[in-house]
Design an enzyme around this catalytic site. Structure first.
Site, PDB file in Angstrom:
ATOM      1  N   ASN A 169       0.836  -1.216   0.000  1.00 15.38           N
ATOM      2  CA  ASN A 169       0.000   0.000   0.000  1.00 15.38           C
ATOM      3  C   ASN A 169       0.857   1.245   0.000  1.00 15.38           C
ATOM      4  O   ASN A 169       1.886   1.279   0.670  1.00 15.38           O
ATOM      5  CB  ASN A 169      -0.865   0.056   1.264  1.00 15.38           C
ATOM      6  CG  ASN A 169      -2.161  -0.693   1.105  1.00 15.38           C
ATOM      7  OD1 ASN A 169      -2.378  -1.356   0.105  1.00 15.38           O
ATOM      8  ND2 ASN A 169      -3.015  -0.598   2.099  1.00 15.38           N
ATOM      9  N   ILE A 170       0.377   2.262  -0.646  1.00 16.45           N
ATOM     10  CA  ILE A 170       1.151   3.508  -0.678  1.00 16.45           C
ATOM     11  C   ILE A 170       1.377   4.041   0.731  1.00 16.45           C
ATOM     12  O   ILE A 170       2.388   4.651   1.021  1.00 16.45           O
ATOM     13  CB  ILE A 170       0.475   4.571  -1.563  1.00 16.45           C
ATOM     14  CG1 ILE A 170       1.420   5.760  -1.745  1.00 16.45           C
ATOM     15  CG2 ILE A 170      -0.855   5.003  -0.993  1.00 16.45           C
ATOM     16  CD1 ILE A 170       1.028   6.665  -2.849  1.00 16.45           C
ATOM     17  N   LYS A 171       0.440   3.744   1.617  1.00 19.99           N
ATOM     18  CA  LYS A 171       0.554   4.184   3.010  1.00 19.99           C
ATOM     19  C   LYS A 171       1.877   3.728   3.629  1.00 19.99           C
ATOM     20  O   LYS A 171       2.513   4.456   4.372  1.00 19.99           O
ATOM     21  CB  LYS A 171      -0.632   3.617   3.793  1.00 19.99           C
ATOM     22  CG  LYS A 171      -0.614   3.884   5.281  1.00 19.99           C
ATOM     23  CD  LYS A 171      -1.128   5.262   5.603  1.00 19.99           C
ATOM     24  CE  LYS A 171      -1.132   5.473   7.119  1.00 19.99           C
ATOM     25  NZ  LYS A 171      -1.232   6.884   7.449  1.00 19.99           N
ATOM     26  N   GLY A 172       2.282   2.504   3.289  1.00 14.92           N
ATOM     27  CA  GLY A 172       3.608   2.056   3.666  1.00 14.92           C
ATOM     28  C   GLY A 172       3.775   1.680   5.122  1.00 14.92           C
ATOM     29  O   GLY A 172       2.812   1.335   5.804  1.00 14.92           O
TER      30      GLY A 172
END
Lengths: 298, 526
Positions: A169-172
């Site tokens: 996820n871009i959230k990382g």
């Protein structure tokens, strides 16, 4: 890894120098204080080092911590004792203040009595360089001339997508953006409870360069069995042209890759940047890859 | 008092708002035309269904999920869940929805959409049940107002906002109460990693989250009770925040209203961009959750700060303003008042850039002057926190200074250990000391702060506003969904037909009924 620059006689103090903190008795350590090293230490100071405050060999460090003790002389005394046990002699509690009624925060400065033997420093070698996202992207553009496709999944009955989501996820995770953030990576996250045949099918359909599987549940070694099953299925279905296989999860040991039949295993605390750097490294250095890519995309 | 420091042209500001409304219009229509499984589950929660099916083979499945899934199987959801459920309740001769849920799980209930007189009766019963739930929400709002009157609001602005996140609600209580004693005005309990992607709300008190604590109705209740206790002790009403985001956004909003939460993270696009949730699902769920928040008197916090963690904080500054204007429009449309719009922005410019602090001031002041009545939420640096805790502490000090100098309303306290560890007790204590120092030393500095009319700060703010108008023009022309698909925000490309949860989106039929939406839109309580 050897880093000795100036081989020389071992100072007599080094033999008695404890290498671990907790067992250190100030009494022993004090016989090797910074001032009584003499000429021997000067000869070998590049092998044996101490922290540097404002004078070579002074061993000065700073440290701060909280004790579950109400603020007062007793808390400061406790801090002093801990610092001494950690090998600080003398230790100065330079600041203490209460955090609520039950805790005390302290700042300690002092000289550590330990020596570091640089010859004994063992560093776990990462086989690939850590690259920032821009370089990961640039390398992919340069070497593959197309996006690198990553298919991720939690396989078997495992419904814990925490790990795979943290990586993809871009959230990382840990302040690093996930693989979706990388312009040159095409990420297909299949989510939880993906069967092995389904994963193989999707990896083939998406022309995956790499397959990432995450395994959190470890009951009856499910993570090991699932991963082996996956590796075998890819070997059988795609042989030489299988994608790069990467397994990850908190209970995996990175030494287990061969045993599991995958290319790389990542354990607890792995960040997306490490995985991205590894993918780029593995795909740009693997001799099989250009052939696979060429064939798959012919 | 601070209004007008930037000399913004009211014409340009009005144009920006007009464009935002034009860009948002089609999306609002889309949201009205659809419902989702989560909206229907939220409706049943308002009607009084609680608890979970603990006998199910895949673990505890909330009753609302069992019922909504079964109704969907039997007769679809395009008419809403309320009519089939309340019809079945009478038909089965059951007295409570929980009994109906149990019978559903046992396969004893067959759902259909009632017609004629049966339909009228079911609609009336559904409205009465949902109205009872909404009256609880109304009572909680009144109770909050009473307690704020009794214990008082924080003495200063900005309100000090602190996060706790242990994974265990009992530990969270200890940390939250200590944080309140140390000066926190708002406590946010961060959720377990990945909860936003669960298509159900877990049940009960939880003790094993991943880097956060699950949002459940029981956890909400426990924490609100703990904060009431400490509010009384410290003599100010300490607010509680959680996250109405992800696949269960409407349900979480309802639970927040039922348990008197005070603020909710609730962004119109965050789930789409950062969690890859289907855009239509998000906009439908968004609208419902905001209607609930409006009713509950909850302040929403939007998530523009996140864009700057992926996009560059200088080049992408105008995307924050664009999103704030869109969030404002969507918020107003759903019934939120200005005082409920905690629009977000962040201190994320690379500190190595020359004049980085001046640019931060320009951006923060622009937000302040564009939204003078909104309780702006000011978010600390995260992207350029490197693990060098000493530098991080300094950066947080400048962040605090920018916050007080530009009149921000809610200040999320920055931790020097950002990106290193979950904060130690001492990290939080030091962070609060940092805030206290800046507030004490410079809290009234805004009075003397007059940026030069032709100076750097004013020019930069004008530039960002003009880029905002340009981008809004493009979005209004291309359509917001296309802009999202094209990677306009946070650099993420999210096509309207992609993403998670899209199978939970349903086109409403002609005869769709949802008493919750009816009561929320009219403000009625019967």
């Amino acid at each position: 890894m050897t880093t000795t620059i100036l081989p020389g006689p071992v100072p007599s103090s080094a033999a008695t120098e404890p290498t671990t903190g907790p067992k250190t008795e100030p009494k022993i350590a004090s016989t090797t204080g910074p001032t009584d090293q003499g000429a021997a230490e000067r000869d070998t100071r590049k092998r044996y080092v101490r922290p540097y405050g404002d004078t070579t060999g002074d061993g000065m460090v700073q440290m701060s911590f909280t004790l579950p003790v109400p603020h007062g002389p007793r808390a400061e005394g406790a801090a002093q004792q801990l610092a001494a046990k950690m090998g600080m002699d003398p230790a100065m509690v330079v600041h203490a203040h209460p955090i609520g009624p039950d805790f005390t925060f302290v700042v300690v400065y002092g000289s550590v009595t330990h020596l570091v033997d640089l010859d004994e420093v063992r560093v776990v070698e990462r086989e690939f360089p850590l690259l920032p996202p821009t370089e990961v992207n640039a390398t992919i553009r340069r070497t593959l001339r197309r996006k690198l496709t990553v298919v991720g999944a939690c396989i078997g009955t495992d419904a814990h997508t925490v790990g795979i989501d943290a990586i993809l996820n871009i959230k990382g995770f840990a302040g690093e953006k996930g693989l979706e953030y990388y312009r040159e990576l095409r990420v297909v996250n299949l989510g939880a409870q993906v069967s092995v045949p389904e994963l193989v099918k999707r990896a083939r359909a998406e022309r995956a360069d790499a397959v990432l599987v995450s395994q959190v549940v470890t009951q009856r070694d499910a993570h090991i069995l699932n991963t082996r099953e996956m590796a075998a299925a890819f070997r059988e279905a795609m042989g030489e042209h299988r994608p790069l296989l990467v397994a990850g999860g908190p209970r995996f040991d990175p030494m287990m890759a061969g045993e599991l039949g995958v290319d790389r295993v990542f354990g607890r605390g792995t960040t997306p940047g490490e995985v991205a750097s590894y993918l780029v490294h593995a795909i740009t250095t693997s001799p099989a890859e250009p052939a696979t890519a060429g064939k798959a995309r012919a | 008092m601070r209004r007008g420091l930037l000399g913004l042209d009211p014409e340009v500001v009005a144009t920006a708002r007009r464009l935002a409304a034009r860009a948002a219009g089609p999306v609002v229509e889309l949201a009205r035309a659809h419902t989702t499984v989560a909206v229907e589950r939220a409706t049943l929660r308002l009607a009084g269904i609680t608890g979970a099916d603990s006998a199910h083979r895949s673990g505890d499945v909330p009753w609302v999920n069992r019922v909504v899934d079964t109704v969907r199987e039997h007769c679809g959801l395009e008419h809403g869940v309320a009519l089939p459920v309340f019809h079945a309740l009478t038909e089965q001769g059951l007295t409570s929805l929980t009994e109906l849920a149990e019978a559903t799980a046992a396969g004893q209930v067959s759902y259909r959409v009632p017609e004629g007189r049966e339909r009228t009766r079911a609609a009336r019963a559904a409205r009465a049940a949902v109205a009872r739930g909404l009256r609880t929400v109304d009572r909680n709002r009144a109770q909050r107002e009473k307690l704020v009157a009794r214990w008082g609001d924080p003495a200063q602005r900005p309100w000090i906002y602190l996060i706790v996140a242990t994974g265990d609600i009992d530990e969270d209580v200890v940390q939250a109460q200590n944080a309140a004693r140390a000066g926190a005005d708002v406590i946010a309990v961060i959720r377990s990693t990945g909860q936003s992607l669960l298509d159900y709300v877990p049940e009960g008190a939880t003790h094993h989250g991943f880097a956060g604590t699950y949002a459940t109705q029981e956890n909400f209740r426990i924490m609100r009770a703990a904060l009431d206790e400490v509010s009384r002790e410290v003599g100010r009403y300490v607010r509680l925040t959680n996250y109405a985001s992800g696949l269960c956004m409407p349900e979480i909003a309802v639970l927040a209203g039922l348990q008197r939460l005070d603020m909710m993270l609730n962004d119109s696009m965050y789930g789409i961009l950062f969690r890859d949730i289907n855009p239509i699902r998000t906009f439908v769920d968004q609208r419902f959750s905001r209607q609930v928040h409006a009713r509950a008197g909850i302040i929403i916090n939007t998530g523009e700060d996140n864009y700057l963690t992926t996009a560059d904080a200088v080049d992408g500054a105008h995307t924050v303003t664009v999103s704030q204007l869109l969030n404002e429009h969507f918020g107003h449309e759903a019934g939120l008042a200005d005082w409920q719009l905690g629009l977000g922005h962040a201190f994320e410019i690379n500190p190595d850039l020359p004049d980085s602090f001046r640019m931060e001031l320009a951006h923060a002041l622009l937000a302040r002057e564009l939204f003078p009545d909104a309780p702006l939420k000011w978010m600390p640096p995260t992207k350029h926190m490197t693990g060098d805790v000493f530098r991080g502490y300094l950066l947080d000090g400048f962040f605090n200074l920018a916050g007080v100098l530009t009149g921000q309303s809610i200040l999320l306290v920055g931790m020097m250990t950002e990106a290193v560890v979950t904060p130690f007790l001492s990290d939080r204590d030091l962070a609060l000391a940092n805030v206290r120092y800046v507030l004490g030393a410079a809290g009234n500095l805004a009075e003397d702060f007059r940026p030069e009319p032709d100076g750097f700060i004013v020019k930069r703010a004008h530039q960002v506003l003009s880029e905002t108008v340009d981008l809004l023009e493009r979005i209004a022309d291309d359509g917001l969904l296309n802009a999202i698909a094209g990677g306009t925000f946070g650099l993420m490309r999210r096509p309207a037909d992609g993403g998670r949860g899209r199978e939970g989106v349903i086109v409403k039929a002609e005869g769709y009924r949802n008493p919750a939406v009816e009561l929320l839109e009219t403000g009625a309580s019967r």
